[in-house]
Every structure is written in C-alpha cells, then in structure tokens.
Design a protein around this motif. Structure first.
Motif, PDB file in Angstrom:
ATOM      1  N   GLY A  81      13.915  -0.669   1.190  1.00  0.00           N
ATOM      2  CA  GLY A  81      13.167  -1.299   0.113  1.00  0.00           C
ATOM      3  C   GLY A  81      13.233  -2.811   0.081  1.00  0.00           C
ATOM      4  N   THR A  82      13.862  -3.422   1.095  1.00  0.00           N
ATOM      5  CA  THR A  82      13.957  -4.884   1.117  1.00  0.00           C
ATOM      6  C   THR A  82      12.563  -5.499   1.139  1.00  0.00           C
ATOM      7  OG1 THR A  82      16.062  -4.782   2.274  1.00  0.00           O
ATOM      8  CG2 THR A  82      14.893  -6.872   2.361  1.00  0.00           C
ATOM      9  N   TYR A  83      11.759  -5.084   2.094  1.00  0.00           N
ATOM     10  CA  TYR A  83      10.373  -5.544   2.185  1.00  0.00           C
ATOM     11  C   TYR A  83       9.484  -4.324   2.252  1.00  0.00           C
ATOM     12  CZ  TYR A  83      11.982 -10.242   3.195  1.00  0.00           C
ATOM     13  OH  TYR A  83      12.573 -11.457   3.117  1.00  0.00           O
ATOM     14  N   ARG A  84       8.626  -4.155   1.268  1.00  0.00           N
ATOM     15  CA  ARG A  84       7.712  -3.023   1.248  1.00  0.00           C
ATOM     16  C   ARG A  84       6.400  -3.510   0.635  1.00  0.00           C
ATOM     17  NH1 ARG A  84      10.583   2.082  -0.733  1.00  0.00           N
ATOM     18  NH2 ARG A  84      11.575   1.776   1.286  1.00  0.00           N
ATOM     19  N   LEU A  85       5.322  -3.335   1.385  1.00  0.00           N
ATOM     20  CA  LEU A  85       4.005  -3.779   0.940  1.00  0.00           C
ATOM     21  C   LEU A  85       3.065  -2.589   1.012  1.00  0.00           C
ATOM     22  CD1 LEU A  85       2.139  -6.166   0.145  1.00  0.00           C
ATOM     23  CD2 LEU A  85       1.795  -6.588   2.582  1.00  0.00           C
ATOM     24  N   ARG A  86       2.405  -2.288  -0.114  1.00  0.00           N
ATOM     25  CA  ARG A  86       1.488  -1.147  -0.183  1.00  0.00           C
ATOM     26  C   ARG A  86       0.095  -1.548  -0.645  1.00  0.00           C
ATOM     27  NH1 ARG A  86       3.906   4.233  -0.580  1.00  0.00           N
ATOM     28  NH2 ARG A  86       1.935   4.788  -1.536  1.00  0.00           N
ATOM     29  N   GLU A  87      -0.135  -2.831  -0.841  1.00  0.00           N
ATOM     30  CA  GLU A  87      -1.445  -3.275  -1.310  1.00  0.00           C
ATOM     31  C   GLU A  87      -2.035  -4.252  -0.312  1.00  0.00           C
ATOM     32  OE1 GLU A  87      -1.230  -4.800  -5.263  1.00  0.00           O
ATOM     33  OE2 GLU A  87      -0.197  -3.034  -6.026  1.00  0.00           O
ATOM     34  N   ASN A  88      -3.329  -4.110  -0.066  1.00  0.00           N
ATOM     35  CA  ASN A  88      -4.026  -5.035   0.824  1.00  0.00           C
ATOM     36  C   ASN A  88      -3.962  -6.451   0.255  1.00  0.00           C
ATOM     37  OD1 ASN A  88      -5.068  -3.139   2.835  1.00  0.00           O
ATOM     38  ND2 ASN A  88      -6.190  -2.279   1.117  1.00  0.00           N
ATOM     39  N   THR A  89      -3.860  -7.412   1.132  1.00  0.00           N
ATOM     40  CA  THR A  89      -3.734  -8.803   0.683  1.00  0.00           C
ATOM     41  C   THR A  89      -5.063  -9.552   0.731  1.00  0.00           C
ATOM     42  OG1 THR A  89      -3.147  -9.643   2.882  1.00  0.00           O
ATOM     43  CG2 THR A  89      -1.331  -8.873   1.465  1.00  0.00           C
ATOM     44  N   GLY A  90      -6.154  -8.838   0.949  1.00  0.00           N
ATOM     45  CA  GLY A  90      -7.468  -9.477   0.951  1.00  0.00           C
ATOM     46  C   GLY A  90      -7.663 -10.456   2.097  1.00  0.00           C
ATOM     47  N   GLY A  91      -6.938 -10.255   3.178  1.00  0.00           N
ATOM     48  CA  GLY A  91      -7.042 -11.162   4.321  1.00  0.00           C
ATOM     49  C   GLY A  91      -6.173 -12.398   4.198  1.00  0.00           C
ATOM     50  N   ASP A  92      -5.493 -12.556   3.063  1.00  0.00           N
ATOM     51  CA  ASP A  92      -4.636 -13.720   2.844  1.00  0.00           C
ATOM     52  C   ASP A  92      -3.214 -13.435   3.315  1.00  0.00           C
ATOM     53  OD1 ASP A  92      -6.708 -15.123   1.587  1.00  0.00           O
ATOM     54  OD2 ASP A  92      -6.201 -14.245  -0.366  1.00  0.00           O
ATOM     55  N   TRP A  93      -2.576 -14.466   3.859  1.00  0.00           N
ATOM     56  CA  TRP A  93      -1.161 -14.386   4.203  1.00  0.00           C
ATOM     57  C   TRP A  93      -0.356 -14.481   2.911  1.00  0.00           C
ATOM     58  CZ3 TRP A  93       0.704 -13.171   8.875  1.00  0.00           C
ATOM     59  CH2 TRP A  93      -0.114 -13.337   9.974  1.00  0.00           C
ATOM     60  N   VAL A  94       0.683 -13.665   2.805  1.00  0.00           N
ATOM     61  CA  VAL A  94       1.585 -13.679   1.657  1.00  0.00           C
ATOM     62  C   VAL A  94       2.971 -14.032   2.167  1.00  0.00           C
ATOM     63  CG1 VAL A  94       2.613 -12.284  -0.175  1.00  0.00           C
ATOM     64  CG2 VAL A  94       0.219 -11.913   0.466  1.00  0.00           C
ATOM     65  N   GLU A  95       3.612 -15.013   1.540  1.00  0.00           N
ATOM     66  CA  GLU A  95       4.966 -15.406   1.930  1.00  0.00           C
ATOM     67  C   GLU A  95       5.970 -14.640   1.085  1.00  0.00           C
ATOM     68  OE1 GLU A  95       5.745 -19.585   2.412  1.00  0.00           O
ATOM     69  OE2 GLU A  95       3.646 -19.956   2.916  1.00  0.00           O
ATOM     70  N   VAL A  96       6.990 -14.083   1.755  1.00  0.00           N
ATOM     71  CA  VAL A  96       8.047 -13.358   1.047  1.00  0.00           C
ATOM     72  C   VAL A  96       9.405 -13.839   1.544  1.00  0.00           C
ATOM     73  CG1 VAL A  96       6.675 -11.297   0.547  1.00  0.00           C
ATOM     74  CG2 VAL A  96       7.926 -11.433   2.693  1.00  0.00           C
ATOM     75  N   GLU A  97      10.387 -13.752   0.665  1.00  0.00           N
ATOM     76  CA  GLU A  97      11.752 -14.152   1.014  1.00  0.00           C
ATOM     77  C   GLU A  97      12.708 -13.350   0.148  1.00  0.00           C
ATOM     78  OE1 GLU A  97      13.047 -18.397   1.593  1.00  0.00           O
ATOM     79  OE2 GLU A  97      14.136 -17.939  -0.257  1.00  0.00           O
ATOM     80  N   LYS A  98      13.716 -12.768   0.784  1.00  0.00           N
ATOM     81  CA  LYS A  98      14.739 -12.028   0.048  1.00  0.00           C
ATOM     82  C   LYS A  98      16.095 -12.267   0.695  1.00  0.00           C
ATOM     83  CE  LYS A  98      11.979  -8.527  -2.062  1.00  0.00           C
ATOM     84  NZ  LYS A  98      11.737  -7.133  -2.293  1.00  0.00           N
TER      85      LYS A  98
END
Length: 132
Positions: A81-98
């Motif tokens: 569960g550290t990084y989990r993505l289930r939704e489309n980002t609309g072609g945009d890059w999303v930055e994540v940090e944990k």
C-alpha cells in the motif's frame, strides 16, 4: 514493459491490454548501506491511462510500486500500500513521495513498479530513493 522517450526524458512504460489478468512489473534491486538507514523516502512521477480491473479483482489490483525489503537469510517483508494508484491521471504526470521505515536487519530493497491484476498504460519516471 519498455523504456520510452518523451520530450528528451526516458521513462518506464507498462502496457497491460484488456483481458490481461496477471501482474506486469519490473524489479529494481537496491543494496542498502551497512548499517541500513532507519527510513527511506521514495519519490517518483507516474501517470495512468485507460485503467481497469477485471470483475472480481482483489481490492489491491492497481498500479503499484511497493518496496520489498530482503534480509540476509533471504526472507522478505513487503510494505503493501505504499504506492497504489487506481484512477486515471488524464495524461498528466503526478508526483508522489512517501517515507517508509526500513525493517531492522534489511540488506536490500526491491522496488516492483507495475500493473497488478489490472489493465491500462502506466508510465513511471524519476524514481528516487533517499536514505534518512
């Protein structure tokens, strides 16, 4: 899984077509310093297109990049569960940090970015791991 180029930047590109029902991932092994740090911060950019899960897929079916820590005896501990993505980002890059705690005695960390029991296109770029 391939390495693609966009505007001069190379990134990991995962494509799991409709009907695919497995895990599509790659492995990035990282040797930890000795002694191992108490924690590591993992950051990256990712984008998800055309994401879908098959009917009856487990709740963890998603684009993921969870760290797996490996001990000297070969046993492992995954930080689910550290990084989990289930939704489309609309072609945009999303930055994540944990930041995650490194288990005592861990000798190596393996990142496993990919699509787990799901379909679509996942791109991952700029993976960074900083020992703290």
């Amino acid at each position: 899984v391939s390495i693609e180029n966009e505007e001069g930047s190379n990134f990991l590109h995962f494509v799991a077509p409709e009907g695919y029902s497995g895990n599509l991932r790659t492995y990035i092994p990282l040797k930890l310093p000795d002694p191992a740090p108490g924690s590591v911060t993992i950051s990256m950019r990712w984008r998800l297109k055309d994401f879908a899960t098959p009917e009856g897929a487990p709740e963890w079916a998603a684009a993921q990049n969870d760290p797996v820590f490996v001990f000297a005896d070969g046993t492992t501990k995954t930080i689910n569960g550290t990084y989990r993505l289930r939704e489309n980002t609309g072609g945009d890059w999303v930055e994540v940090e944990k930041t995650v705690m490194v288990p005592d005695g861990a000798k190596m960390m393996i990142l496993q970015p990919g699509l787990y029991m799901s379909t679509g296109t996942l791109d991952i770029d700029d993976i960074k791991v900083i020992a703290e």
